[in-house]
Each structure stands twice: as structure tokens, then as C-alpha cells.
Write a protein that holds these residues in place. Sequence first.
Motif, short mmCIF file in Angstrom:
data_model
loop_
_atom_site.label_atom_id
_atom_site.label_comp_id
_atom_site.label_asym_id
_atom_site.label_seq_id
_atom_site.Cartn_x
_atom_site.Cartn_y
_atom_site.Cartn_z
N ARG A 190 0.82 -1.11 0.04
CA ARG A 190 -0.17 -0.05 0.03
C ARG A 190 0.95 1.31 0.15
O ARG A 190 0.64 2.13 0.78
CB ARG A 190 -1.01 -0.08 1.17
CG ARG A 190 -2.06 -1.16 1.20
CD ARG A 190 -2.91 -0.97 2.58
NE ARG A 190 -3.86 -2.17 2.34
CZ ARG A 190 -5.07 -1.80 1.82
NH1 ARG A 190 -5.45 -0.77 1.17
NH2 ARG A 190 -6.02 -2.96 1.73
N LEU A 191 1.88 1.42 -0.82
CA LEU A 191 2.63 2.77 -1.20
C LEU A 191 2.09 3.72 -1.43
O LEU A 191 0.95 3.63 -2.16
CB LEU A 191 3.68 2.54 -2.07
CG LEU A 191 4.60 1.04 -1.89
CD1 LEU A 191 5.60 0.82 -2.76
CD2 LEU A 191 5.41 1.25 -0.57
N PRO A 192 2.18 4.84 -1.07
CA PRO A 192 1.75 6.19 -1.35
C PRO A 192 1.82 6.29 -2.74
O PRO A 192 2.54 5.98 -3.67
CB PRO A 192 2.74 7.41 -0.71
CG PRO A 192 3.20 6.34 0.32
CD PRO A 192 3.45 5.15 -0.07
N ALA A 193 0.81 6.92 -3.42
CA ALA A 193 0.57 7.20 -4.95
C ALA A 193 2.15 7.67 -5.61
O ALA A 193 2.39 7.11 -6.48
CB ALA A 193 -0.43 8.22 -5.17
N GLY A 194 2.39 8.76 -4.89
CA GLY A 194 3.76 9.21 -5.76
C GLY A 194 5.19 8.28 -5.60
O GLY A 194 5.75 8.09 -6.60
N LEU A 195 5.04 7.30 -4.50
CA LEU A 195 6.05 6.24 -4.59
C LEU A 195 5.88 5.23 -5.40
O LEU A 195 6.57 4.75 -6.17
CB LEU A 195 6.10 5.96 -3.07
CG LEU A 195 7.46 4.70 -2.90
CD1 LEU A 195 8.77 5.46 -3.19
CD2 LEU A 195 7.32 4.46 -1.45
N GLU A 196 4.48 4.99 -5.77
CA GLU A 196 4.15 4.07 -6.76
C GLU A 196 4.44 4.56 -7.90
O GLU A 196 5.06 3.70 -8.61
CB GLU A 196 2.40 3.70 -6.75
CG GLU A 196 2.23 2.88 -5.68
CD GLU A 196 0.68 2.45 -5.79
OE1 GLU A 196 -0.03 3.00 -6.85
OE2 GLU A 196 -0.09 2.00 -4.84
N ASN A 197 4.39 5.54 -8.52
CA ASN A 197 4.96 6.08 -9.67
C ASN A 197 6.30 5.99 -9.63
O ASN A 197 6.85 5.86 -10.89
CB ASN A 197 4.39 7.58 -9.93
CG ASN A 197 2.85 7.59 -10.01
OD1 ASN A 197 2.03 6.69 -10.50
ND2 ASN A 197 2.29 8.75 -9.52
N ASP A 198 7.02 6.37 -8.77
CA ASP A 198 8.33 6.18 -8.76
C ASP A 198 8.73 4.76 -9.04
O ASP A 198 9.90 4.69 -9.83
CB ASP A 198 9.05 6.78 -7.45
CG ASP A 198 8.91 8.28 -7.56
OD1 ASP A 198 8.76 9.19 -8.32
OD2 ASP A 198 9.18 8.98 -6.29
N VAL A 199 8.14 3.96 -8.33
CA VAL A 199 8.75 2.37 -8.48
C VAL A 199 8.16 2.06 -9.99
O VAL A 199 9.21 1.26 -10.42
CB VAL A 199 7.57 1.61 -7.44
CG1 VAL A 199 8.18 0.11 -7.68
CG2 VAL A 199 8.18 1.81 -6.06
N ARG A 200 7.16 2.39 -10.31
CA ARG A 200 6.93 2.10 -11.70
C ARG A 200 8.02 2.44 -12.87
O ARG A 200 8.65 1.96 -13.71
CB ARG A 200 5.46 2.91 -12.10
CG ARG A 200 5.12 2.38 -13.73
CD ARG A 200 4.06 3.28 -14.43
NE ARG A 200 4.59 4.74 -14.17
CZ ARG A 200 3.88 5.81 -13.98
NH1 ARG A 200 2.49 5.57 -13.97
NH2 ARG A 200 4.50 7.02 -13.97
N ASP A 201 8.46 3.83 -12.82
CA ASP A 201 9.61 4.30 -13.47
C ASP A 201 10.75 3.49 -13.35
O ASP A 201 11.65 3.20 -14.11
CB ASP A 201 9.95 5.70 -13.11
CG ASP A 201 8.68 6.72 -13.66
OD1 ASP A 201 7.87 6.25 -14.39
OD2 ASP A 201 8.60 7.77 -13.02
N GLN A 202 10.94 3.13 -12.01
CA GLN A 202 12.17 2.36 -12.03
C GLN A 202 12.25 1.00 -12.47
O GLN A 202 13.10 0.66 -12.85
CB GLN A 202 12.36 2.28 -10.22
CG GLN A 202 12.87 3.56 -9.78
CD GLN A 202 14.38 4.02 -10.12
OE1 GLN A 202 15.39 3.29 -9.86
NE2 GLN A 202 14.57 5.29 -10.78
N LEU A 203 10.99 0.48 -12.29
CA LEU A 203 10.91 -0.90 -12.69
C LEU A 203 11.05 -0.86 -14.30
O LEU A 203 11.68 -1.78 -14.82
CB LEU A 203 9.33 -1.26 -12.59
CG LEU A 203 8.80 -2.70 -13.11
CD1 LEU A 203 9.65 -3.78 -12.80
CD2 LEU A 203 7.26 -2.98 -12.99
N ALA A 204 10.48 0.03 -15.00
CA ALA A 204 10.70 0.26 -16.47
C ALA A 204 12.30 0.32 -16.76
O ALA A 204 12.61 -0.43 -17.77
CB ALA A 204 10.14 1.46 -16.97
#
Length: 216
Positions: free
Chosen positions: A183-197
Motif C-alpha cells: 500500500r505504497l503512497p501514490a507518488g512512491l508508486e509512480n516512482d517505483v513504476r519508473d524504476q521498474l521500467a
Amino acid sequence: MATTTPGHLAARKKPLQARSMVTLDAIFEATIQVLLAQGLNRLTTTRVADRAGVSVGTMYQYFPHKQALLYALNERYLDMVADRIETTCSQHAGVPIAEMVDALVNTYWAAKTERSDVTRALYRAAVELDNDALIATFAQRVDTATIAMFCTAPDARFADLPLVNTTLLAVIFGTVRNVFERRLPAGLENDVRDQLAQMCRSYLNQAALTDADAPS
């Protein structure tokens, strides 16, 4: 290879007419609403029928019990995700490998996050199901689509594409699920998505054959 649906989880009938499809849509949406409002333990076919505005008899025409209903709901959800991945792969055939990866990550991420509360509820519900057939069918569809896309990359070839593809998808799917569970915060979720890519692009670049390795 996909397996067959367990007999005790199979729907009693499939909708053939538009009216039946509307009824089934209402049942599925009501199931989601009950899951979110009352939780898995309090979900019953009677409560779902009440929420959907259909009779219990109509409910039983399709689903003999709660487990069959949840199985069908997960099947529909996985079909939706697979459809979106297949469309993305078809649309990105022939583009550079980095663009393929970004599109794949973004598509899967969006499919899982558009209704994140529903995704979490279905993750919890799936634990109680014998869902090997669903997972096998989903995996087969996604593997076929992504391998076909990667085969068209103009800037990368792989000695063992099925292995590379399986590893890549495991990383993507596992990361997304972990994000939900934490349940990560939305901003951190987006950062993780970018790092995943970025991580996936780097992996494919490392796994790709060099000119010296590539067969002549």
C-alpha cells in the motif's frame, strides 16, 4: 499449457443474449461492491443477488455457489488484463526494445491500478480458489503476445527468448503485486513504476546478443 476449469468451479451456463450479458455484468459488479463493502468472509450469493437486483434463482442459473462466482470474476478480470497486454504488444511490434518494455510495464500497471481497491480484493479472493487453470491460461496468452512482440524488435535478439521473457514478466508482475500489498503512497508508486521500467530495459539490454554473439 492451459488446464481446464475445475468442475466444481465451472459456471452453470454462459450468457448468449444481450440481456443475459447485462445481467451477468450486474452480478459481477455487485460482487465487487459486496467484496469492498463487507469483505470476503461476508460475501454470499444472496447478498450479491440483492445488490445486483436479481433473484437468487437467477443467480443460481449461473453460479452454484460463492466459489464459482469468485472464480468467474477472477476469470473475467484476467481476461481483461490479457486483452490489454495483447493489444499493446500488437500495437508495438517493430518498435525499439525500450519502447516495447515501457509500453508493457505501463499497460500492466494501468490495468492493475485503475481500480486498485478491486485488484486488492481479487488478490485476496484468489487465495481461496483452485485457480491454476486461470493462471495457466493467462500466462499462455501473455507469453505468446510478448514473445511475438519481442521477436520483432529491430535492435535486440536473444539466445533464449522464452527464458528472458519469463524472467521479465515475473519481475513486472511480482513488483506490481508487492506495491499493492505494501500500500505504497501514490507518488512512491509512480516512482517505483519508473524504476521498474528502467530495470527491465537494462535487463533486456544485458540479455540481448551482441554482434559477436549473434549467429551469422
